[in-house]
Design a protein around this motif. Structure first.
Motif, PDB file in Angstrom:
ATOM      1  N   GLY A   1       0.821  -1.211   0.000  1.00  0.00           N
ATOM      2  CA  GLY A   1       0.000   0.000   0.000  1.00  0.00           C
ATOM      3  C   GLY A   1       0.852   1.255   0.000  1.00  0.00           C
ATOM      4  N   LEU A   2       1.862   1.268   0.843  1.00  0.00           N
ATOM      5  CA  LEU A   2       2.733   2.433   0.983  1.00  0.00           C
ATOM      6  C   LEU A   2       3.498   2.722  -0.310  1.00  0.00           C
ATOM      7  CD1 LEU A   2       3.085   4.014   3.619  1.00  0.00           C
ATOM      8  CD2 LEU A   2       5.266   2.855   3.918  1.00  0.00           C
ATOM      9  N   VAL A   3       4.135   1.686  -0.821  1.00  0.00           N
ATOM     10  CA  VAL A   3       4.958   1.865  -2.022  1.00  0.00           C
ATOM     11  C   VAL A   3       4.087   2.176  -3.234  1.00  0.00           C
ATOM     12  CG1 VAL A   3       6.534   0.684  -3.588  1.00  0.00           C
ATOM     13  CG2 VAL A   3       6.826   0.461  -1.129  1.00  0.00           C
ATOM     14  N   ALA A   4       2.922   1.513  -3.317  1.00  0.00           N
ATOM     15  CA  ALA A   4       2.021   1.761  -4.442  1.00  0.00           C
ATOM     16  C   ALA A   4       1.481   3.184  -4.379  1.00  0.00           C
ATOM     17  CB  ALA A   4       0.867   0.754  -4.425  1.00  0.00           C
ATOM     18  N   PHE A   5       1.228   3.685  -3.175  1.00  0.00           N
ATOM     19  CA  PHE A   5       0.741   5.063  -3.033  1.00  0.00           C
ATOM     20  C   PHE A   5       1.738   6.053  -3.629  1.00  0.00           C
ATOM     21  CE2 PHE A   5       1.019   8.880  -0.264  1.00  0.00           C
ATOM     22  CZ  PHE A   5      -0.117   9.537  -0.719  1.00  0.00           C
TER      23      PHE A   5
ATOM     24  N   HIS B   1       5.136 -11.716  -2.309  1.00  0.00           N
ATOM     25  CA  HIS B   1       3.792 -11.148  -2.456  1.00  0.00           C
ATOM     26  C   HIS B   1       3.812  -9.627  -2.462  1.00  0.00           C
ATOM     27  CE1 HIS B   1       1.814 -14.862  -2.700  1.00  0.00           C
ATOM     28  NE2 HIS B   1       2.373 -15.302  -1.594  1.00  0.00           N
ATOM     29  N   PHE B   2       4.779  -9.037  -1.795  1.00  0.00           N
ATOM     30  CA  PHE B   2       5.006  -7.597  -1.890  1.00  0.00           C
ATOM     31  C   PHE B   2       5.170  -7.233  -3.370  1.00  0.00           C
ATOM     32  CE2 PHE B   2       8.176  -4.063  -0.413  1.00  0.00           C
ATOM     33  CZ  PHE B   2       7.292  -3.110  -0.878  1.00  0.00           C
ATOM     34  N   ALA B   3       6.021  -7.965  -4.064  1.00  0.00           N
ATOM     35  CA  ALA B   3       6.273  -7.662  -5.469  1.00  0.00           C
ATOM     36  C   ALA B   3       5.051  -7.971  -6.334  1.00  0.00           C
ATOM     37  CB  ALA B   3       7.479  -8.451  -5.966  1.00  0.00           C
ATOM     38  N   PHE B   4       4.364  -9.070  -6.053  1.00  0.00           N
ATOM     39  CA  PHE B   4       3.275  -9.484  -6.937  1.00  0.00           C
ATOM     40  C   PHE B   4       2.015  -8.647  -6.783  1.00  0.00           C
ATOM     41  CE2 PHE B   4       5.162 -13.972  -6.943  1.00  0.00           C
ATOM     42  CZ  PHE B   4       6.044 -13.587  -7.928  1.00  0.00           C
TER      43      PHE B   4
ATOM     44  N   ALA C   1      -1.947  -2.867  -7.298  1.00  0.00           N
ATOM     45  CA  ALA C   1      -2.184  -1.804  -6.324  1.00  0.00           C
ATOM     46  C   ALA C   1      -1.895  -0.439  -6.951  1.00  0.00           C
ATOM     47  CB  ALA C   1      -1.320  -2.024  -5.084  1.00  0.00           C
ATOM     48  N   VAL C   2      -0.806  -0.329  -7.700  1.00  0.00           N
ATOM     49  CA  VAL C   2      -0.476   0.934  -8.364  1.00  0.00           C
ATOM     50  C   VAL C   2      -1.576   1.283  -9.358  1.00  0.00           C
ATOM     51  CG1 VAL C   2       1.118   2.081  -9.941  1.00  0.00           C
ATOM     52  CG2 VAL C   2       2.009   0.655  -8.104  1.00  0.00           C
ATOM     53  N   TRP C   3      -1.949   0.291 -10.145  1.00  0.00           N
ATOM     54  CA  TRP C   3      -2.939   0.510 -11.192  1.00  0.00           C
ATOM     55  C   TRP C   3      -4.280   0.948 -10.599  1.00  0.00           C
ATOM     56  CZ3 TRP C   3      -1.914   1.138 -16.111  1.00  0.00           C
ATOM     57  CH2 TRP C   3      -2.945   1.128 -17.022  1.00  0.00           C
ATOM     58  N   MET C   4      -4.693   0.324  -9.498  1.00  0.00           N
ATOM     59  CA  MET C   4      -5.968   0.675  -8.864  1.00  0.00           C
ATOM     60  C   MET C   4      -5.890   2.030  -8.173  1.00  0.00           C
ATOM     61  SD  MET C   4      -7.537  -2.774  -7.144  1.00  0.00           S
ATOM     62  CE  MET C   4      -8.889  -1.994  -6.250  1.00  0.00           C
ATOM     63  N   LEU C   5      -4.805   2.281  -7.456  1.00  0.00           N
ATOM     64  CA  LEU C   5      -4.684   3.528  -6.683  1.00  0.00           C
ATOM     65  C   LEU C   5      -4.629   4.754  -7.587  1.00  0.00           C
ATOM     66  CD1 LEU C   5      -2.282   2.949  -3.683  1.00  0.00           C
ATOM     67  CD2 LEU C   5      -4.663   3.666  -3.652  1.00  0.00           C
ATOM     68  N   ARG C   6      -4.094   4.551  -8.780  1.00  0.00           N
ATOM     69  CA  ARG C   6      -3.976   5.632  -9.732  1.00  0.00           C
ATOM     70  C   ARG C   6      -5.312   6.348  -9.923  1.00  0.00           C
ATOM     71  NH1 ARG C   6      -3.599   6.136 -15.551  1.00  0.00           N
ATOM     72  NH2 ARG C   6      -5.137   4.493 -15.588  1.00  0.00           N
ATOM     73  N   GLY C   7      -6.378   5.570 -10.067  1.00  0.00           N
ATOM     74  CA  GLY C   7      -7.700   6.149 -10.246  1.00  0.00           C
ATOM     75  C   GLY C   7      -8.124   6.971  -9.039  1.00  0.00           C
ATOM     76  N   PHE C   8      -7.810   6.469  -7.852  1.00  0.00           N
ATOM     77  CA  PHE C   8      -8.209   7.186  -6.638  1.00  0.00           C
ATOM     78  C   PHE C   8      -7.427   8.492  -6.483  1.00  0.00           C
ATOM     79  CE2 PHE C   8      -9.702   2.916  -5.702  1.00  0.00           C
ATOM     80  CZ  PHE C   8     -10.914   3.159  -5.077  1.00  0.00           C
ATOM     81  N   VAL C   9      -6.131   8.455  -6.826  1.00  0.00           N
ATOM     82  CA  VAL C   9      -5.324   9.678  -6.725  1.00  0.00           C
ATOM     83  C   VAL C   9      -5.812  10.700  -7.745  1.00  0.00           C
ATOM     84  CG1 VAL C   9      -3.019  10.660  -6.920  1.00  0.00           C
ATOM     85  CG2 VAL C   9      -3.311   8.420  -5.874  1.00  0.00           C
ATOM     86  N   ALA C  10      -6.095  10.226  -8.961  1.00  0.00           N
ATOM     87  CA  ALA C  10      -6.524  11.143 -10.019  1.00  0.00           C
ATOM     88  C   ALA C  10      -7.840  11.826  -9.659  1.00  0.00           C
ATOM     89  CB  ALA C  10      -6.651  10.381 -11.339  1.00  0.00           C
ATOM     90  N   ALA C  11      -8.658  11.163  -8.833  1.00  0.00           N
ATOM     91  CA  ALA C  11      -9.965  11.709  -8.490  1.00  0.00           C
ATOM     92  C   ALA C  11      -9.863  12.875  -7.498  1.00  0.00           C
ATOM     93  CB  ALA C  11     -10.851  10.605  -7.916  1.00  0.00           C
ATOM     94  N   ILE C  12      -8.694  13.051  -6.890  1.00  0.00           N
ATOM     95  CA  ILE C  12      -8.539  14.162  -5.936  1.00  0.00           C
ATOM     96  C   ILE C  12      -8.229  15.428  -6.719  1.00  0.00           C
ATOM     97  CG2 ILE C  12      -7.182  15.070  -4.013  1.00  0.00           C
ATOM     98  CD1 ILE C  12      -6.568  12.117  -3.344  1.00  0.00           C
ATOM     99  N   PRO C  13      -9.046  16.481  -6.545  1.00  0.00           N
ATOM    100  CA  PRO C  13      -8.826  17.685  -7.342  1.00  0.00           C
ATOM    101  C   PRO C  13      -7.470  18.334  -7.047  1.00  0.00           C
ATOM    102  CG  PRO C  13     -10.697  17.954  -5.818  1.00  0.00           C
ATOM    103  CD  PRO C  13     -10.223  16.561  -5.691  1.00  0.00           C
TER     104      PRO C  13
ATOM    105  N   PRO D   1      -9.719   5.502   1.193  1.00  0.00           N
ATOM    106  CA  PRO D   1     -10.679   4.508   0.691  1.00  0.00           C
ATOM    107  C   PRO D   1     -10.080   3.617  -0.396  1.00  0.00           C
ATOM    108  CG  PRO D   1     -11.666   6.692   0.729  1.00  0.00           C
ATOM    109  CD  PRO D   1     -10.213   6.873   1.036  1.00  0.00           C
ATOM    110  N   GLY D   2      -9.282   4.233  -1.252  1.00  0.00           N
ATOM    111  CA  GLY D   2      -8.621   3.469  -2.297  1.00  0.00           C
ATOM    112  C   GLY D   2      -7.620   2.488  -1.714  1.00  0.00           C
ATOM    113  N   LEU D   3      -6.932   2.932  -0.674  1.00  0.00           N
ATOM    114  CA  LEU D   3      -5.971   2.037  -0.025  1.00  0.00           C
ATOM    115  C   LEU D   3      -6.691   0.851   0.599  1.00  0.00           C
ATOM    116  CD1 LEU D   3      -3.577   4.639   1.566  1.00  0.00           C
ATOM    117  CD2 LEU D   3      -2.918   2.837  -0.020  1.00  0.00           C
ATOM    118  N   ALA D   4      -7.890   1.095   1.133  1.00  0.00           N
ATOM    119  CA  ALA D   4      -8.662  -0.006   1.701  1.00  0.00           C
ATOM    120  C   ALA D   4      -8.996  -1.026   0.618  1.00  0.00           C
ATOM    121  CB  ALA D   4      -9.939   0.529   2.340  1.00  0.00           C
ATOM    122  N   ALA D   5      -9.421  -0.531  -0.539  1.00  0.00           N
ATOM    123  CA  ALA D   5      -9.797  -1.428  -1.629  1.00  0.00           C
ATOM    124  C   ALA D   5      -8.596  -2.228  -2.124  1.00  0.00           C
ATOM    125  CB  ALA D   5     -10.411  -0.633  -2.768  1.00  0.00           C
ATOM    126  N   THR D   6      -7.492  -1.541  -2.382  1.00  0.00           N
ATOM    127  CA  THR D   6      -6.319  -2.271  -2.863  1.00  0.00           C
ATOM    128  C   THR D   6      -5.795  -3.198  -1.777  1.00  0.00           C
ATOM    129  OG1 THR D   6      -4.960  -0.407  -2.211  1.00  0.00           O
ATOM    130  CG2 THR D   6      -5.528  -0.555  -4.522  1.00  0.00           C
TER     131      THR D   6
END
Lengths: 308, 272
Positions: free
Chosen positions: B81-85, B141-144, B149-161, B189-194
């Motif tokens: 979560g941290l690294v993907a963020f 599993h960290f690597a896999f 996680a990056v791909w999913m979080l991207r959408g959540f970050v982009a949604a922040i104005p 919320p995105g971190l919870a999902a990922t």
């Protein structure tokens, strides 16, 4: 420069400075530090191992590793077993994709036609199947279909019937578990896609006299094409890589290896027979197949106009 | 209302069939041994007992494997979560050369059959001297879990104005403060999902646990430990079902808690 446009100019400059300051490099560094050694390097290693003579003797250092070019691949290609496993993998995965999509799509459409309480009941059941680990899904289904104590045999009066004894019924049983695990993803994704469709279009079709069947095939399906493409590709990728269910339910690939798929075959070659080079070659074949699928997927994404 | 009777009935029947294996698992875990052996199995029990759970936890030390699985899964959730963020912020908030290329690479990485990488990873982990440790499982599993996680979080970050960051910057916030005090909580919320996906990947893993944890059975995780109950002569189905319940329940709770975010996160990841 007048005072009026000084404001935006300053903001833009401050912004571009911020962009430079916040060089994204260090933020990507941790990800690179994990992915390069644990993802990229193993892929390279897999390719390397596949062109080596690498067995137990080489692992223990008793004999030097030897570069043998494409000998491992040649050995595979000339083995009837490889072709039968490859064929089984493709047919098994294709059948799973078709069944998963059919079940998922049918239930997604059903979800749009039922009362709220029924939709909640169906969604909760699907969520439970989705969340269940592959391992426990396998154990529960094995118990349900157990030869002597299984509920299914008791109800059918087939005590003593072993579902994993025959090749086809063993694949079918594993397939049922996989579909049970994976249809919820298709159902939820397609349902979200259907809900996002503009209602006016379907209403207009209804006014023009299109029946539900006609409007489903002529309107819903074409409009959902991008979403459908994604669930198809995801399912292909997912179903090609089934490991746990087959390994556990058929005890490592079935009687005399009748239920092997590429995945399990590579694993068995490497870790059971200590043929690490040969196992790696199978891994490379699998990697190439999935790479081809991925490239098709990327082309579809490009064509649907999604900006990256 | 009446025209819904047929579809409602079908939906309910499907729901029953789909939920039945889970129900049968819980029921069988609670049945006394005699009823599991019974020639006429019934879909209820009048004598629920925790015998199977006690046997699993006391005799087979299942609690230890549970804790092992939990350690691995939670470590993977936190790390990835941290690294993907960080990576997701870099990929959405900045324009730079190779940005699109990197995004495509993250997408391709999700398709890589990690099962095929078991062989090289086995040698890597062996050379690190990490065979038989929980650390080896956390590492892979960290690597896999990172690419998804990056791909999913991207959408959540982009949604922040953007304006929120700009306002904070005008107020004199440093880049660290913007990153951790402003963006991080907003992406929660995105971190919870990922996190759910990372958790499930690590929690469910059978293959790497089987390959890496060879002799140190005390470092085994749940999926492998479950196999202990399968005996050549007679399987202890009560024990297997109780162990399966213990393994399924945490994921189920996790899943239902973040269900809505999960679907929207997945839709975001899938849509792109």
């Amino acid at each position: 420069m007048t005072a009026i446009d000084a404001g935006p100019a300053v903001t833009v400059r401050a912004r571009s400075r911020r962009k430079r300051q916040f060089a994204p490099l260090w933020m990507l560094l941790p990800a690179a530090a994990v992915l390069l050694p644990l993802f990229v390097y193993p892929i390279y290693q897999l390719g390397l191992l596949s062109v080596l003579d690498f067995r137990q003797a080489q692992v223990s250092g008793g004999q030097p590793t030897r570069f043998i070019g494409f000998d491992n691949y040649a050995e595979l290609m000339s083995a009837p077993r490889f072709w039968s496993v490859l064929w089984a993998t493709v047919v098994f995965a294709a059948a799973l994709v078709v069944v998963t999509l059919a079940v998922g799509a049918a239930l997604a459409v059903l979800l749009t036609k039922i009362s709220r309480w029924a939709a909640i009941a169906l969604s909760l059941a699907a969520m439970a199947a989705w969340a269940a680990p592959a391992m426990t899904g396998s154990t529960v289904w094995m118990f349900l279909f157990d030869t002597n104590l299984g509920l299914v045999n008791r109800v059918l009066g087939w005590e003593g019937h072993n579902w994993t004894y025959e090749r086809f019924s063993a694949f079918a049983l594993v397939g049922a578990v996989v579909v049970w695990h994976s249809f919820p993803f298709v159902m939820v994704t397609l349902y979200a896609g259907i809900k996002a469709l503009p209602e006016q279009v379907l209403e207009a079709a209804q006014l023009d006299g299109a029946g539900p069947w006609r409007s489903f095939w002529s309107i819903t399906v074409p409009m959902l094409r991008p979403v459908i493409a994604i669930v198809v590709i995801q399912s292909i990728i997912w179903d090609f890589k089934i490991f746990t269910q087959i390994y556990v339910m058929t005890n490592g690939g079935g009687i005399a290896g009748q239920n092997l798929t590429l995945n399990v075959y590579a694993y068995q070659q490497a870790f059971a027979s200590s043929e690490y080079g040969l196992g790696s070659a199978i891994g490379v074949v699998m990697m190439l197949i999935l790479l081809a699928v991925t490239l098709v997927y990327l082309r579809m994404l490009r064509r649907s106009g999604e900006p990256l | 209302m009446t025209r819904r009777i047929v579809p409602n009935t079908i939906a309910l029947l499907v729901a029953l069939v789909v939920a039945f294996p889970i129900y049968w698992m819980v029921l069988s875990a609670l049945k006394p041994a005699g009823e599991i052996q019974s020639a006429t199995p019934v879909p209820w029990t009048l004598h629920p007992t925790l015998d199977s759970f006690q046997r699993v936890l006391r005799v087979n030390d299942f609690g230890r494997y549970f804790v092992n699985s939990l350690i691995v899964a939670l470590a993977v959730v936190a790390l990835s979560g941290l690294v993907a963020f960080l990576a997701a912020v870099a990929l959405t908030r900045f324009r730079f050369r190779f940005r699109s290329t990197l995004l495509v690479l993250f997408l391709i990485a999700q398709m890589v059959p990690i099962e095929a990488l078991t062989i090289p990873l086995f040698f890597l982990v062996r050379d690190l001297g990490a065979l038989n440790t929980l650390f080896s499982l956390i590492l892979v599993h960290f690597a896999f879990t990172l690419p998804l996680a990056v791909w999913m979080l991207r959408g959540f970050v982009a949604a922040i104005p953007d304006e929120i960051e700009e306002a904070a910057q005008l107020d004199g916030a440093s880049r660290w403060q913007i990153l951790w005090r402003i963006l991080f909580p907003l992406v929660a919320p995105g971190l919870a999902a990922t996190g759910v996906f990372s958790f499930i990947t690590a929690w469910n893993d059978f293959l790497f646990a089987r390959t890496f944890i060879i002799s140190a059975t005390e470092n085994q995780t749940l999926p492998m430990a479950l196999l202990v109950f399968f005996k050549p002569d007679e399987n202890d189905w009560g024990g297997i079902m109780a162990a399966s319940v213990l393994m399924t329940v945490p994921v189920l709770i996790f899943f239902l808690l973040v269900q809505r975010r999960l679907v929207s996160g997945l839709a975001g990841a899938v849509k792109d």
